[in-house]
Design a protein around this motif. Structure first.
Motif, PDB file in Angstrom:
ATOM      1  N   LEU A 171       0.863  -1.186   0.000  1.00  0.00           N
ATOM      2  CA  LEU A 171       0.000   0.000   0.000  1.00  0.00           C
ATOM      3  C   LEU A 171       0.891   1.225   0.000  1.00  0.00           C
ATOM      4  N   THR A 172       0.639   2.153  -0.908  1.00  0.00           N
ATOM      5  CA  THR A 172       1.415   3.390  -0.880  1.00  0.00           C
ATOM      6  C   THR A 172       0.711   4.423   0.004  1.00  0.00           C
ATOM      7  N   ALA A 173       1.527   5.258   0.641  1.00  0.00           N
ATOM      8  CA  ALA A 173       1.021   6.324   1.517  1.00  0.00           C
ATOM      9  C   ALA A 173       1.716   7.613   1.106  1.00  0.00           C
ATOM     10  N   SER A 174       0.972   8.693   1.062  1.00  0.00           N
ATOM     11  CA  SER A 174       1.633   9.964   0.687  1.00  0.00           C
ATOM     12  C   SER A 174       2.556  10.435   1.809  1.00  0.00           C
ATOM     13  N   GLY A 175       2.255  10.015   3.036  1.00  0.00           N
ATOM     14  CA  GLY A 175       3.001  10.525   4.188  1.00  0.00           C
ATOM     15  C   GLY A 175       2.328  11.734   4.815  1.00  0.00           C
ATOM     16  N   GLY A 176       1.391  12.316   4.082  1.00  0.00           N
ATOM     17  CA  GLY A 176       0.605  13.438   4.634  1.00  0.00           C
ATOM     18  C   GLY A 176       1.410  14.710   4.775  1.00  0.00           C
ATOM     19  N   PRO A 177       0.795  15.729   5.378  1.00  0.00           N
ATOM     20  CA  PRO A 177       1.446  17.049   5.466  1.00  0.00           C
ATOM     21  C   PRO A 177       2.624  17.083   6.443  1.00  0.00           C
ATOM     22  N   PHE A 178       2.750  16.080   7.307  1.00  0.00           N
ATOM     23  CA  PHE A 178       3.783  16.135   8.357  1.00  0.00           C
ATOM     24  C   PHE A 178       4.906  15.123   8.139  1.00  0.00           C
ATOM     25  N   ARG A 179       5.017  14.609   6.923  1.00  0.00           N
ATOM     26  CA  ARG A 179       6.067  13.643   6.615  1.00  0.00           C
ATOM     27  C   ARG A 179       7.430  14.224   6.978  1.00  0.00           C
ATOM     28  N   GLY A 180       8.233  13.445   7.707  1.00  0.00           N
ATOM     29  CA  GLY A 180       9.586  13.897   8.047  1.00  0.00           C
ATOM     30  C   GLY A 180       9.656  14.683   9.344  1.00  0.00           C
ATOM     31  N   LYS A 181       8.512  15.012   9.922  1.00  0.00           N
ATOM     32  CA  LYS A 181       8.536  15.777  11.177  1.00  0.00           C
ATOM     33  C   LYS A 181       8.915  14.867  12.347  1.00  0.00           C
ATOM     34  N   LEU A 195      -5.211  19.911   8.412  1.00  0.00           N
ATOM     35  CA  LEU A 195      -6.293  19.835   7.416  1.00  0.00           C
ATOM     36  C   LEU A 195      -5.811  20.126   5.990  1.00  0.00           C
ATOM     37  N   LYS A 196      -4.520  20.489   5.853  1.00  0.00           N
ATOM     38  CA  LYS A 196      -3.985  20.794   4.508  1.00  0.00           C
ATOM     39  C   LYS A 196      -3.238  19.589   3.958  1.00  0.00           C
ATOM     40  N   HIS A 197      -3.948  18.719   3.249  1.00  0.00           N
ATOM     41  CA  HIS A 197      -3.273  17.559   2.676  1.00  0.00           C
ATOM     42  C   HIS A 197      -2.568  17.946   1.380  1.00  0.00           C
ATOM     43  N   PRO A 198      -1.306  17.469   1.182  1.00  0.00           N
ATOM     44  CA  PRO A 198      -0.578  17.892  -0.020  1.00  0.00           C
ATOM     45  C   PRO A 198      -1.210  17.431  -1.339  1.00  0.00           C
ATOM     46  N   ASN A 199      -1.836  16.247  -1.380  1.00  0.00           N
ATOM     47  CA  ASN A 199      -2.275  15.705  -2.672  1.00  0.00           C
ATOM     48  C   ASN A 199      -3.775  15.510  -2.835  1.00  0.00           C
ATOM     49  N   TRP A 200      -4.507  15.378  -1.732  1.00  0.00           N
ATOM     50  CA  TRP A 200      -5.918  14.993  -1.842  1.00  0.00           C
ATOM     51  C   TRP A 200      -6.800  16.013  -1.129  1.00  0.00           C
ATOM     52  N   ASP A 201      -7.998  16.238  -1.682  1.00  0.00           N
ATOM     53  CA  ASP A 201      -8.984  17.107  -1.059  1.00  0.00           C
ATOM     54  C   ASP A 201     -10.122  16.211  -0.563  1.00  0.00           C
ATOM     55  N   MET A 202     -10.210  16.035   0.768  1.00  0.00           N
ATOM     56  CA  MET A 202     -11.131  15.024   1.313  1.00  0.00           C
ATOM     57  C   MET A 202     -11.879  15.598   2.499  1.00  0.00           C
ATOM     58  N   GLY A 203     -12.799  14.802   3.057  1.00  0.00           N
ATOM     59  CA  GLY A 203     -13.518  15.203   4.261  1.00  0.00           C
ATOM     60  C   GLY A 203     -12.558  15.400   5.430  1.00  0.00           C
ATOM     61  N   ALA A 204     -13.026  16.104   6.485  1.00  0.00           N
ATOM     62  CA  ALA A 204     -12.146  16.476   7.594  1.00  0.00           C
ATOM     63  C   ALA A 204     -11.583  15.266   8.323  1.00  0.00           C
ATOM     64  N   LYS A 205     -12.427  14.273   8.589  1.00  0.00           N
ATOM     65  CA  LYS A 205     -11.960  13.140   9.408  1.00  0.00           C
ATOM     66  C   LYS A 205     -10.826  12.377   8.713  1.00  0.00           C
ATOM     67  N   ILE A 206     -11.025  12.047   7.450  1.00  0.00           N
ATOM     68  CA  ILE A 206      -9.989  11.274   6.747  1.00  0.00           C
ATOM     69  C   ILE A 206      -8.738  12.138   6.519  1.00  0.00           C
ATOM     70  N   THR A 207      -8.898  13.443   6.446  1.00  0.00           N
ATOM     71  CA  THR A 207      -7.729  14.312   6.260  1.00  0.00           C
ATOM     72  C   THR A 207      -6.856  14.289   7.527  1.00  0.00           C
ATOM     73  N   ILE A 208      -7.494  14.337   8.694  1.00  0.00           N
ATOM     74  CA  ILE A 208      -6.722  14.220   9.940  1.00  0.00           C
ATOM     75  C   ILE A 208      -6.100  12.821  10.027  1.00  0.00           C
ATOM     76  N   ASP A 209      -6.872  11.796   9.663  1.00  0.00           N
ATOM     77  CA  ASP A 209      -6.333  10.431   9.660  1.00  0.00           C
ATOM     78  C   ASP A 209      -5.120  10.319   8.727  1.00  0.00           C
ATOM     79  N   SER A 210      -5.141  11.047   7.638  1.00  0.00           N
ATOM     80  CA  SER A 210      -3.999  10.981   6.713  1.00  0.00           C
ATOM     81  C   SER A 210      -2.780  11.664   7.327  1.00  0.00           C
TER      82      SER A 210
END
Ligand code: NDP
Ligand code: MG
Length: 383
Positions: A171-181, A195-210
């Motif tokens: 499974l690939t993962a983008s790593g989300g907005p905090f990758r490397g932190k 709430l600012k996902h680099p690649n996807w525009d999604m609902g709030a819950k899944i965006t935090i999960d990402s």
């Protein structure tokens, strides 16, 4: 002509599914749409698409929706029970589960028992009760078509390969907005940043999960049930460009991958239209725009939620249900500024240690577990 019910038509997946249906009037007919509280958008969708039936889950909004649709030939229902009965209607062929969270489980079970094909976006359904739901699907001869882009990628790679055993999936993962932190940096991140996902525009819950990599953890468990895999057959790799949507390795060592720009309309359309690939005008991917596709290990020590998901899957039983309930409460608290980013993992861990473990849960056990885990998570937050 496939007749579709969309649970959660006002959300990110729901609205994109409506775009897909609108673009393919010769393939799809919209029978049912539902929302929780966004009555205005639901009314607008009903007036545009003229479905047979709409459901507004929140009962205090029923009158508003009913009045707006008074002169239309559209049935209006309300309440969570209505979500379960509308998916059983004889005119529905396929149910797209695009509601968010545990609330999607019961309507999905009803749809399966009514023999409806499922296009599954609501991953929480398989996280909470994967064994029960996949066994029911088998019993009722229902297929579950994945909408989640990673699982759609794997499903697309499996076309023509259904008799060939899978060695593993990646499974690939983008790593989300905090990758490397680092953990210290994560302690201070804000809701707005998460709430600012680099690649996807999604609902709030899944965006935090990402952002917390919980989403990938939920997807690992989702994949286990969708593709009938052992735990050790599922790997995660971070791929920040989100171009390779996931990969399958077969027993001869060959790996197949599915690629494309990050756009949920493609996996939505593939699930709704399966086995056909419908023509689309979605933007095309070009390698020249992406001269580098990169890959790295996920950082399980910093992003503890992904490790906790692997742990919950390993323990099995109702543990993923505990994880999911605790996470829904934690994310909601984070979105209300009640807890910090890292505290979400603490809440999950405490719930997994505290809530009673059940090795072979029934549906009633899942309901009780979900309730108990939510209660305990809320107590932790209120402390
Ligand atoms: P959204 O928050 O954008 O939309 C959720 C939808 O569900 C809305 O229509 C909402 O209604 C409705 N809803 C929420 N709670 C309830 C409830 N208790 N009862 C009835 N209806 C409810 O979520 P997304 O579209 O982002 O995600 C939906 C599902 O798809 C999730 O499980 C997510 O994990 C999964 N998914 C999403 C992806 C994406 O790109 N967005 C990608 C892959 C999977 P209202 O608008 O009225 O509140
Ligand atoms: Mg996904």
């Amino acid at each position: 002509m496939r007749k579709i019910a969309i649970l959660g038509s006002t959300g990110s997946i729901g609205t994109q599914a409506l775009d897909v249906i609108k673009a393919n009037p010769e393939n799809f007919e919209l029978e049912v749409i539902t929302a929780h509280s966004n009555a205005e958008l639901l009314i607008q969708q009903a007036l545009e698409f003229k479905p047979n039936t709409v459901v507004i889950a929140r009962e205090d909004l029923y009158e508003q929706v009913q009045e707006a649709l008074l002169h239309e030939d559209i049935k209006v229902y309300t309440g969570s029970k209505a979500l379960c009965s509308v998916v059983e209607m004889g005119t529905v062929d396929m149910v797209l589960t695009a509601m968010v969270g545990y609330a999607g489980l019961l309507p999905t079970i009803h749809a399966i028992k009514a023999g409806k094909q499922i296009a599954l976006a609501n991953k929480e359904t398989l996280v909470v009760a994967g064994q029960l739901v996949t066994e029911l699907a088998k019993e009722y001869g229902v297929n579950i078509y994945p909408v989640d882009s990673e699982h759609s990628a794997i499903f697309q790679c499996l076309a023509g390969e259904f008799h060939n055993p899978i060695e593993k999936i990646i499974l690939t993962a983008s790593g989300g907005p905090f990758r490397g932190k680092t953990a210290a940096e994560l302690a201070a991140v804000t809701k707005a940043q998460a709430l600012k996902h680099p690649n996807w525009d999604m609902g709030a819950k899944i965006t935090i999960d990402s952002a917390s990599l919980m989403n990938k953890g939920l997807e690992v468990i989702e994949a286990k049930w969708l593709f009938g895999l052992r735990n050790d057959q599922i790997e995660v790799v971070v791929h920040p460009q989100s171009i390779i949507h996931s990969l399958v390795q077969f027993e001869d060592g060959s790996i197949k991958a599915q690629l494309g720009l990050p756009d949920m309309k493609l996996p939505i359309q593939y699930a709704l239209g399966y086995p056909q690939r419908l023509k689309s005008d979605f933007p095309r991917f070009s390698f020249l725009d992406y001269p580098q596709l990169t890959f790295e290990q996920p950082d399980l020590k910093t992003f503890r939620n992904l490790q906790l998901a692997f742990d919950a899957m390993e323990q099995g039983g109702n543990m993923p249900c505990i994880l999911n309930a605790a996470n829904e409460v934690a994310v909601s608290a984070f979105l209300r500024d009640k807890v910090g980013f890292l505290q979400m993992s603490d809440i999950l861990e405490s719930c997994m240690a505290k809530v009673a473990y059940i090795a072979n849960p029934s549906y009633e056990d899942y309901v009780a577990t979900d309730k108990e885990a939510r209660q305990y998570a809320s107590e932790l937050i209120n402390k």
